[in-house]
Enzyme design. Sequence first.
Site, PDB file in Angstrom:
ATOM      1  N   CYS A 185      -5.982   1.823   5.740  1.00 28.13           N
ATOM      2  CA  CYS A 185      -7.022   0.530   6.492  1.00 28.13           C
ATOM      3  C   CYS A 185      -6.328   0.247   7.468  1.00 28.13           C
ATOM      4  O   CYS A 185      -5.480   0.995   8.398  1.00 28.13           O
ATOM      5  CB  CYS A 185      -6.577  -0.561   5.698  1.00 28.13           C
ATOM      6  SG  CYS A 185      -4.415  -0.786   5.351  1.00 28.13           S
ATOM      7  N   GLU A 190       0.451   3.465   1.246  1.00 28.42           N
ATOM      8  CA  GLU A 190       0.822   4.243   2.756  1.00 28.42           C
ATOM      9  C   GLU A 190       3.027   3.691   3.282  1.00 28.42           C
ATOM     10  O   GLU A 190       3.648   4.221   4.208  1.00 28.42           O
ATOM     11  CB  GLU A 190       0.244   4.384   4.044  1.00 28.42           C
ATOM     12  CG  GLU A 190      -0.881   5.051   4.171  1.00 28.42           C
ATOM     13  CD  GLU A 190      -2.003   4.810   3.342  1.00 28.42           C
ATOM     14  OE1 GLU A 190      -3.324   4.480   3.438  1.00 28.42           O
ATOM     15  OE2 GLU A 190      -1.918   3.818   2.139  1.00 28.42           O
ATOM     16  N   HIS A 224       0.838  -0.760  -0.290  1.00 30.68           N
ATOM     17  CA  HIS A 224       0.086   0.293  -0.297  1.00 30.68           C
ATOM     18  C   HIS A 224       0.703   1.243  -0.304  1.00 30.68           C
ATOM     19  O   HIS A 224       1.873   1.320   0.746  1.00 30.68           O
ATOM     20  CB  HIS A 224      -1.196   0.306   1.204  1.00 30.68           C
ATOM     21  CG  HIS A 224      -2.060  -0.949   1.453  1.00 30.68           C
ATOM     22  ND1 HIS A 224      -2.699  -0.956   2.337  1.00 30.68           N
ATOM     23  CD2 HIS A 224      -1.620  -1.787   0.615  1.00 30.68           C
ATOM     24  CE1 HIS A 224      -3.940  -1.852   2.400  1.00 30.68           C
ATOM     25  NE2 HIS A 224      -3.635  -2.664   0.921  1.00 30.68           N
ATOM     26  N   CYS A 234      -2.338  -0.240   7.661  1.00 28.08           N
ATOM     27  CA  CYS A 234      -1.279   0.861   7.339  1.00 28.08           C
ATOM     28  C   CYS A 234      -1.787   2.236   8.571  1.00 28.08           C
ATOM     29  O   CYS A 234      -0.838   2.678   9.405  1.00 28.08           O
ATOM     30  CB  CYS A 234      -2.340   1.167   5.678  1.00 28.08           C
ATOM     31  SG  CYS A 234      -1.559   0.989   4.792  1.00 28.08           S
TER      32      CYS A 234
END
Length: 165
Positions: free
Chosen positions: A91, A63, A61, A94
Amino acid sequence: MVFDRILCPEDDERYMLEAMREADLAAQAGEVPVGAVIVRDGEIIARAHNLVETSSRSSAHAEMLAIEMAERATGAKWLPDTTMYVTLEPCSMCAGAMVLARIPRLVIGASDPKTGACGSVFNVAANDRLNHRIEIRTGVLGEECSEQLREFFRSRREDNKAARQ
């Protein structure tokens, strides 16, 4: 929380635009358009976009990649005195990584009512039971960030429809 330099809203918008540029790169690569940047002392020290499909890694992801890059840039496992800008609410994975990295401030573009862990579904980032909490600002260029996502998924649906015909 005390900051040496309080970022004014104009700075928040400027850095969110940088995160949106990262999200554009993700979309061009066929990835869900999420971008993130990490800023310290007015400088971007990390920038990343989703690479889940490209890398075949569920943890790729924006992040997570930005945190890894910032840790390499600083040579430290904790990122005090930083702000993360992300186009979509993080999410739980993260948000948890941000807590562990001790990021003090998070600026979010669009909320995520399905998996958001910074206020929408859960609030991992500001949970009183954890040893670190993150100051969160939401809705910075929120409509523009939402439109990036809508356009990406609209285009994917059209492509899928054309492929079936």
